[in-house]
Structure formats: structure tokens, C-alpha cells
Design an enzyme around this catalytic site. Structure first.
Site, PDB file in Angstrom:
ATOM      1  N   ASP A  39       0.842  -1.201   0.000  1.00 38.44           N
ATOM      2  CA  ASP A  39       0.000   0.000   0.000  1.00 38.44           C
ATOM      3  C   ASP A  39       0.878   1.252   0.000  1.00 38.44           C
ATOM      4  O   ASP A  39       0.593   2.223   0.688  1.00 38.44           O
ATOM      5  CB  ASP A  39      -0.948  -0.006   1.196  1.00 38.44           C
ATOM      6  CG  ASP A  39      -2.106   0.988   1.052  1.00 38.44           C
ATOM      7  OD1 ASP A  39      -2.314   1.511  -0.074  1.00 38.44           O
ATOM      8  OD2 ASP A  39      -2.792   1.245   2.049  1.00 38.44           O
ATOM      9  N   ARG A  43      -0.070   9.056   0.524  1.00 36.69           N
ATOM     10  CA  ARG A  43      -0.932   9.171   1.712  1.00 36.69           C
ATOM     11  C   ARG A  43      -0.386   8.361   2.885  1.00 36.69           C
ATOM     12  O   ARG A  43      -0.772   8.577   4.033  1.00 36.69           O
ATOM     13  CB  ARG A  43      -2.359   8.722   1.381  1.00 36.69           C
ATOM     14  CG  ARG A  43      -2.473   7.246   1.109  1.00 36.69           C
ATOM     15  CD  ARG A  43      -3.903   6.777   0.802  1.00 36.69           C
ATOM     16  NE  ARG A  43      -3.860   5.379   0.433  1.00 36.69           N
ATOM     17  CZ  ARG A  43      -3.561   4.929  -0.769  1.00 36.69           C
ATOM     18  NH1 ARG A  43      -3.320   5.785  -1.752  1.00 36.69           N
ATOM     19  NH2 ARG A  43      -3.505   3.643  -1.033  1.00 36.69           N
ATOM     20  N   ASN A  44       0.499   7.414   2.606  1.00 30.79           N
ATOM     21  CA  ASN A  44       1.074   6.571   3.649  1.00 30.79           C
ATOM     22  C   ASN A  44       2.521   6.932   3.969  1.00 30.79           C
ATOM     23  O   ASN A  44       3.298   6.089   4.421  1.00 30.79           O
ATOM     24  CB  ASN A  44       0.967   5.092   3.258  1.00 30.79           C
ATOM     25  CG  ASN A  44      -0.473   4.628   3.298  1.00 30.79           C
ATOM     26  OD1 ASN A  44      -1.275   5.156   4.054  1.00 30.79           O
ATOM     27  ND2 ASN A  44      -0.813   3.667   2.465  1.00 30.79           N
ATOM     28  N   ASP A  57       2.133   3.095   7.648  1.00 29.01           N
ATOM     29  CA  ASP A  57       0.932   2.293   7.389  1.00 29.01           C
ATOM     30  C   ASP A  57       1.261   0.931   6.801  1.00 29.01           C
ATOM     31  O   ASP A  57       1.179   0.700   5.594  1.00 29.01           O
ATOM     32  CB  ASP A  57      -0.065   3.021   6.492  1.00 29.01           C
ATOM     33  CG  ASP A  57      -1.443   2.346   6.540  1.00 29.01           C
ATOM     34  OD1 ASP A  57      -1.537   1.204   7.024  1.00 29.01           O
ATOM     35  OD2 ASP A  57      -2.412   2.951   6.089  1.00 29.01           O
TER      36      ASP A  57
END
Length: 177
Positions: A39, A43-44, A57
Site C-alpha cells: 500500500d 498518503r502513507n 501504514d
């Protein structure tokens, strides 16, 4: 992503490349420990007060012995950051993280735009499987874009490793300074 979009912030080429370098170094460490993130996206990632980017994350991460993980049918995964082998066969590897890294670089160089912003998930699966790739961002020169596109090779084994990406980015940083 928010830091990239901050008004009045005009990051330099060196700052953008440094962000990408930090991520490659973190991911090279994960790769060396046989972890697949699954992932990786802007955003992580977190940016500390010094501007250093940290990968976070690990909710979808997996430890793998043979560098491959096939998720069950119906598993959720981030379509906009996924290579053809994930979109079509749910086959994850360190090379699917490499693909996602190329998309993350694109996010950095577009200052946080959404990849394939005009397409829905079904269209993305269809188009990426047929060879569609993200365009060259205005802030990315040809050398930077060629690093991105090396991450988006159709065949997973033709994509670089994070160690190789780290060296390529170091070379570019050296040229810029």
C-alpha cells in the site's frame, strides 16, 4: 500530500528528489528484510520537521519467503497504485511495490494529484492492462520521468529494485547539486 499542496510552497527539484530518495531508502530496507508493503502511496508517508519522509501504514504488509504473495479473490487493494499482475491476478511482490513507488514519485512531482484522476477503477484495470501509463508531470524532467517509467515495466522482473532506484536517485541528486 498536504505538505506538497501547501500554498506558497514551491519545492525545488532537489527537495522533490530528496523526498523520493527517503522513500527508496525506507523501501530498500523493507525489501532487504523480505517485506512487501502492498500500500505504498503518498498518503502513507509522513514528513518530519526536518523534511525527511518516512514510510508508514503497514496494515497490508506481508513477510514473504519467496518474494511473492497472492491475495485471496475479493481482497481490497489500491487500484491506482497497482501493476497489471496485481490488477489481473492479485499477485504481489517487491516488484509490485516498485510499481507503486513510480506512482508515488508521480504524486510527488504533481504536488499531490490523484493518479488517473479521470478514470474509475474498472477503467484503470482495463487501460493499465493495455499499456496506459501516467503522463510526465510538468515538474519532472526526462531523467526523473525515466525513473518513474522504469517502475512501470509490463514485466515485473524488468523493473528495478529499490536498491537500484536509490542509486539512480543519488546520481541525479549529485548532478543537481
Amino acid at each position: 500530500t498536504r505538505k506538497l499542496r501547501h500554498e506558497n510552497l514551491h519545492p525545488t527539484m532537489v527537495q522533490l528528489l530528496e523526498m523520493c530518495k527517503d522513500v527508496t531508502e525506507g523501501m530498500a530496507y523493507l525489501e532487504s528484510k523480505q517485506y512487501i508493503h502492498r500500500d505504498l502511496a503518498a498518503r502513507n508517508c509522513l514528513v518530519d520537521s526536518n523534511g525527511t519522509v518516512k514510510v508508514t501504514d503497514f496494515g497490508l504488509s506481508r513477510y514473504v519467503l519467496d518474494d511473492e504473495y497472492t491475495s485471496s479473490v475479493g481482497s481490497k487493494f489500491p487500484v491506482r497504485w497497482s501493476p497489471p499482475e496485481v490488477l489481473l491476478y492479485c499477485k504481489f511482490s517487491s516488484k509490485s511495490d516498485i510499481w507503486a513507488y513510480g506512482v508515488l514519485m508521480w504524486e510527488v512531482y504533481t504536488l499531490g494529484r490523484l493518479p488517473y484522476e479521470r478514470l474509475n477503477n474498472t477503467e484503470i484495470v482495463d487501460q493499465v492492462s493495455r499499456g496506459l501509463r501516467l503522463y510526465r508531470p510538468q515538474l519532472a524532467n526526462e531523467k526523473v520521468y525515466s525513473i518513474m517509467t522504469s517502475c512501470w515495466q509490463e514485466k515485473a522482473d524488468e523493473r528495478p529494485t529499490f536498491q537500484e532506484l536509490s542509486l539512480s536517485i543519488q546520481d541525479l541528486l549529485y548532478e543537481l547539486q
